[in-house]
Design an enzyme around this catalytic site. Structure first.
Site, PDB file in Angstrom:
ATOM      1  N   GLU A 105     -25.405 -34.495  23.920  1.00  0.00           N
ATOM      2  CA  GLU A 105     -24.510 -35.290  24.754  1.00  0.00           C
ATOM      3  C   GLU A 105     -23.069 -34.851  24.542  1.00  0.00           C
ATOM      4  O   GLU A 105     -22.619 -34.679  23.412  1.00  0.00           O
ATOM      5  CB  GLU A 105     -24.637 -36.779  24.424  1.00  0.00           C
ATOM      6  CG  GLU A 105     -23.702 -37.652  25.261  1.00  0.00           C
ATOM      7  CD  GLU A 105     -23.796 -39.114  24.911  1.00  0.00           C
ATOM      8  OE1 GLU A 105     -24.796 -39.740  25.306  1.00  0.00           O
ATOM      9  OE2 GLU A 105     -22.875 -39.630  24.240  1.00  0.00           O
ATOM     10  N   ALA A 148     -16.008 -45.975  30.129  1.00  0.00           N
ATOM     11  CA  ALA A 148     -16.098 -47.413  30.385  1.00  0.00           C
ATOM     12  C   ALA A 148     -15.305 -47.771  31.636  1.00  0.00           C
ATOM     13  O   ALA A 148     -14.180 -47.308  31.827  1.00  0.00           O
ATOM     14  CB  ALA A 148     -15.568 -48.195  29.187  1.00  0.00           C
ATOM     15  N   ARG A 167     -26.278 -49.301  32.955  1.00  0.00           N
ATOM     16  CA  ARG A 167     -25.442 -50.388  33.474  1.00  0.00           C
ATOM     17  C   ARG A 167     -23.978 -50.044  33.257  1.00  0.00           C
ATOM     18  O   ARG A 167     -23.139 -50.202  34.134  1.00  0.00           O
ATOM     19  CB  ARG A 167     -25.766 -51.709  32.767  1.00  0.00           C
ATOM     20  CG  ARG A 167     -25.046 -52.902  33.375  1.00  0.00           C
ATOM     21  CD  ARG A 167     -25.005 -54.087  32.436  1.00  0.00           C
ATOM     22  NE  ARG A 167     -24.099 -53.848  31.311  1.00  0.00           N
ATOM     23  CZ  ARG A 167     -23.862 -54.747  30.360  1.00  0.00           C
ATOM     24  NH1 ARG A 167     -24.490 -55.907  30.377  1.00  0.00           N
ATOM     25  NH2 ARG A 167     -23.016 -54.464  29.374  1.00  0.00           N
ATOM     26  N   ASP A 224     -20.560 -49.810  30.187  1.00  0.00           N
ATOM     27  CA  ASP A 224     -19.722 -50.725  29.422  1.00  0.00           C
ATOM     28  C   ASP A 224     -18.629 -51.294  30.313  1.00  0.00           C
ATOM     29  O   ASP A 224     -18.134 -50.615  31.224  1.00  0.00           O
ATOM     30  CB  ASP A 224     -19.072 -49.992  28.250  1.00  0.00           C
ATOM     31  CG  ASP A 224     -20.100 -49.500  27.241  1.00  0.00           C
ATOM     32  OD1 ASP A 224     -21.109 -50.207  27.036  1.00  0.00           O
ATOM     33  OD2 ASP A 224     -19.898 -48.412  26.670  1.00  0.00           O
ATOM     34  N   ALA A 253     -26.104 -54.560  40.511  1.00  0.00           N
ATOM     35  CA  ALA A 253     -25.937 -55.607  39.511  1.00  0.00           C
ATOM     36  C   ALA A 253     -26.475 -55.231  38.144  1.00  0.00           C
ATOM     37  O   ALA A 253     -26.143 -55.868  37.155  1.00  0.00           O
ATOM     38  CB  ALA A 253     -26.606 -56.894  39.982  1.00  0.00           C
ATOM     39  N   TYR A 311     -32.645 -49.400  23.374  1.00  0.00           N
ATOM     40  CA  TYR A 311     -32.062 -49.934  22.138  1.00  0.00           C
ATOM     41  C   TYR A 311     -33.154 -50.230  21.121  1.00  0.00           C
ATOM     42  O   TYR A 311     -33.895 -51.202  21.269  1.00  0.00           O
ATOM     43  CB  TYR A 311     -31.260 -51.206  22.445  1.00  0.00           C
ATOM     44  CG  TYR A 311     -29.958 -50.909  23.128  1.00  0.00           C
ATOM     45  CD1 TYR A 311     -28.783 -50.817  22.396  1.00  0.00           C
ATOM     46  CD2 TYR A 311     -29.913 -50.679  24.501  1.00  0.00           C
ATOM     47  CE1 TYR A 311     -27.587 -50.512  23.015  1.00  0.00           C
ATOM     48  CE2 TYR A 311     -28.725 -50.369  25.132  1.00  0.00           C
ATOM     49  CZ  TYR A 311     -27.568 -50.289  24.382  1.00  0.00           C
ATOM     50  OH  TYR A 311     -26.379 -49.977  24.998  1.00  0.00           O
ATOM     51  N   ALA A 336     -28.542 -58.953  23.882  1.00  0.00           N
ATOM     52  CA  ALA A 336     -29.961 -59.295  23.969  1.00  0.00           C
ATOM     53  C   ALA A 336     -30.347 -60.320  22.903  1.00  0.00           C
ATOM     54  O   ALA A 336     -29.753 -60.370  21.823  1.00  0.00           O
ATOM     55  CB  ALA A 336     -30.812 -58.044  23.812  1.00  0.00           C
ATOM     56  N   ASP A 352     -35.184 -56.476  24.642  1.00  0.00           N
ATOM     57  CA  ASP A 352     -34.775 -55.113  25.001  1.00  0.00           C
ATOM     58  C   ASP A 352     -35.967 -54.291  25.471  1.00  0.00           C
ATOM     59  O   ASP A 352     -35.864 -53.520  26.435  1.00  0.00           O
ATOM     60  CB  ASP A 352     -34.125 -54.423  23.796  1.00  0.00           C
ATOM     61  CG  ASP A 352     -32.683 -54.825  23.593  1.00  0.00           C
ATOM     62  OD1 ASP A 352     -31.980 -55.048  24.594  1.00  0.00           O
ATOM     63  OD2 ASP A 352     -32.257 -54.922  22.437  1.00  0.00           O
ATOM     64  N   ARG A 369     -38.936 -52.779  32.588  1.00  0.00           N
ATOM     65  CA  ARG A 369     -38.476 -52.917  33.974  1.00  0.00           C
ATOM     66  C   ARG A 369     -37.812 -51.635  34.458  1.00  0.00           C
ATOM     67  O   ARG A 369     -37.993 -51.216  35.612  1.00  0.00           O
ATOM     68  CB  ARG A 369     -37.507 -54.095  34.102  1.00  0.00           C
ATOM     69  CG  ARG A 369     -38.157 -55.461  33.926  1.00  0.00           C
ATOM     70  CD  ARG A 369     -37.173 -56.573  34.220  1.00  0.00           C
ATOM     71  NE  ARG A 369     -36.699 -56.518  35.602  1.00  0.00           N
ATOM     72  CZ  ARG A 369     -35.756 -57.317  36.099  1.00  0.00           C
ATOM     73  NH1 ARG A 369     -35.172 -58.223  35.320  1.00  0.00           N
ATOM     74  NH2 ARG A 369     -35.365 -57.211  37.364  1.00  0.00           N
ATOM     75  N   GLN A 425     -30.107 -45.611  21.591  1.00  0.00           N
ATOM     76  CA  GLN A 425     -28.898 -45.726  20.789  1.00  0.00           C
ATOM     77  C   GLN A 425     -29.204 -45.131  19.412  1.00  0.00           C
ATOM     78  O   GLN A 425     -30.365 -45.043  18.999  1.00  0.00           O
ATOM     79  CB  GLN A 425     -28.516 -47.196  20.659  1.00  0.00           C
ATOM     80  CG  GLN A 425     -27.250 -47.482  19.877  1.00  0.00           C
ATOM     81  CD  GLN A 425     -26.040 -46.805  20.467  1.00  0.00           C
ATOM     82  OE1 GLN A 425     -25.752 -45.656  20.093  1.00  0.00           O
ATOM     83  NE2 GLN A 425     -25.352 -47.462  21.371  1.00  0.00           N
ATOM     84  N   HIS A 453     -32.166 -36.099  20.673  1.00  0.00           N
ATOM     85  CA  HIS A 453     -30.951 -36.052  21.486  1.00  0.00           C
ATOM     86  C   HIS A 453     -29.750 -36.290  20.580  1.00  0.00           C
ATOM     87  O   HIS A 453     -29.618 -37.359  19.970  1.00  0.00           O
ATOM     88  CB  HIS A 453     -31.012 -37.130  22.574  1.00  0.00           C
ATOM     89  CG  HIS A 453     -29.873 -37.080  23.543  1.00  0.00           C
ATOM     90  ND1 HIS A 453     -29.735 -36.080  24.487  1.00  0.00           N
ATOM     91  CD2 HIS A 453     -28.806 -37.909  23.719  1.00  0.00           C
ATOM     92  CE1 HIS A 453     -28.649 -36.309  25.212  1.00  0.00           C
ATOM     93  NE2 HIS A 453     -28.059 -37.391  24.755  1.00  0.00           N
TER      94      HIS A 453
END
Length: 296
Positions: free
Chosen positions: A19, A53, A109, A111, A127, A149, A156, A162, A168, A180, A269
């Site tokens: 990354e 962010a 989603r 930060d 959303a 996570y 959470a 989580d 989902r 993470q 990763h």
């Protein structure tokens, strides 16, 4: 175009990925390209470029993604978030990536902007990460990765919440999840078992953080909910006193990766923080660099 897939070319060594984050200054730009140049010879399965962010690095992320792909021939996964953008704006970004030949997206989603109390969806935006993944799946042009996570997300209730949220995301179309970072292999292994119990079949890729600075890593862990074992605190305190912080970082990171590999993990990763030296050293300990040299 044939999409890249996650696989292990050699059972004796892992498939690695890296990354990077987009540079915001000239000095940071030099550091990014030096990092990419140093790590590209390790033949990563993919590399990813983060998204600031609040969407603050939107154009910088796009420029870094396209430049890395064009100049280094790497498979680049672009991070994409739901923050501070309408659906139309996000779909436009998706289209620009498709036109640039990008085939992978890490859908998150995101930060909240700095200073914000928490995530607030744009009134006309996606959303959640699930909604974003669903849109990417309908588009059909991308391999979709998501975040995971292994320890409870700060928002959470617990790890099971989580895991069910990850279910989902994978049901929506994500084919793999990058976790993470964490400090002990058992953290990931317990999470992997919990995911299997919930019927998650997507590939789980552990996120590995070679610790550049214990002070910085400690603060980051506290923000994201990663539990710091007492033995890690103790070993870094002693190493810093002896001027061995970097050596200990490589040792702990390589031990973590080796333990994961012994338990069947095939993908790692690395969060490079745009500094390649520790990641290079850990990969060498795992046989990645040696395998490349011997094949030359």
């Amino acid at each position: 175009m044939t999409r890249p897939t996650d696989h292990t070319p050699d059972a004796t060594r892992p498939t690695v990925s890296f990354e990077f984050f987009p540079p915001q200054t000239l000095e940071a730009s030099f550091r990014l390209w030096e990092t990419v140049q140093a790590l590209a010879p390790l033949k990563p399965g993919f590399v990813s470029v983060t998204y600031g962010a609040g969407g603050t690095t939107r154009k910088l992320t796009h420029d870094a993604v396209t430049t890395i792909g064009k100049n280094y021939g790497l498979n680049v996964a672009a991070h994409l978030t739901c923050v501070d953008a309408t659906r139309a704006e996000t779909l436009e970004i998706i289209e620009t990536y498709a036109q640039a030949g990008v085939t992978e997206i890490v859908a998150l989603r995101g930060d909240p902007p700095k200073g914000a109390a928490g995530f607030q969806a744009h009134p006309e935006g996606f959303a959640s990460s699930v909604e974003l993944i669903e849109a990417l799946a309908r588009d059909g042009r991308f391999t979709i990765r998501c975040g995971a996570y292994p320890e409870p997300h700060p928002e959470a209730a617990d790890t099971l919440a989580d895991v069910r949220w990850l279910k989902r995301k994978t049901d929506a179309g994500a084919s793999s999840a990058i976790t993470q970072f964490f400090f002990e292999a058992e953290t990931f292994l317990r999470f992997r078992d919990a995911c299997a119990a919930e019927g998650i079949s997507a590939r789980l890729i552990p996120g590995i953080l070679p610790i550049q600075s214990w002070k910085g890593a400690r603060a980051f862990a506290q923000r994201c909910g990663a539990q710091i074992p007492a033995w890690v605190e103790d070993r870094f305190a002693a190493a810093i006193a002896d001027g061995r912080e970097q050596e200990l970082s490589v040792e702990i990171c390589a031990e973590l990766c080796s333990r994961l590999m012994a338990e069947g993990v095939e993908d790692l990763h690395f969060y490079t923080l745009n500094r390649p030296q520790l990641t290079q050293a850990v990969c060498a300990r795992l046989g990645v660099a040696a395998a490349l040299v011997s094949a030359a």
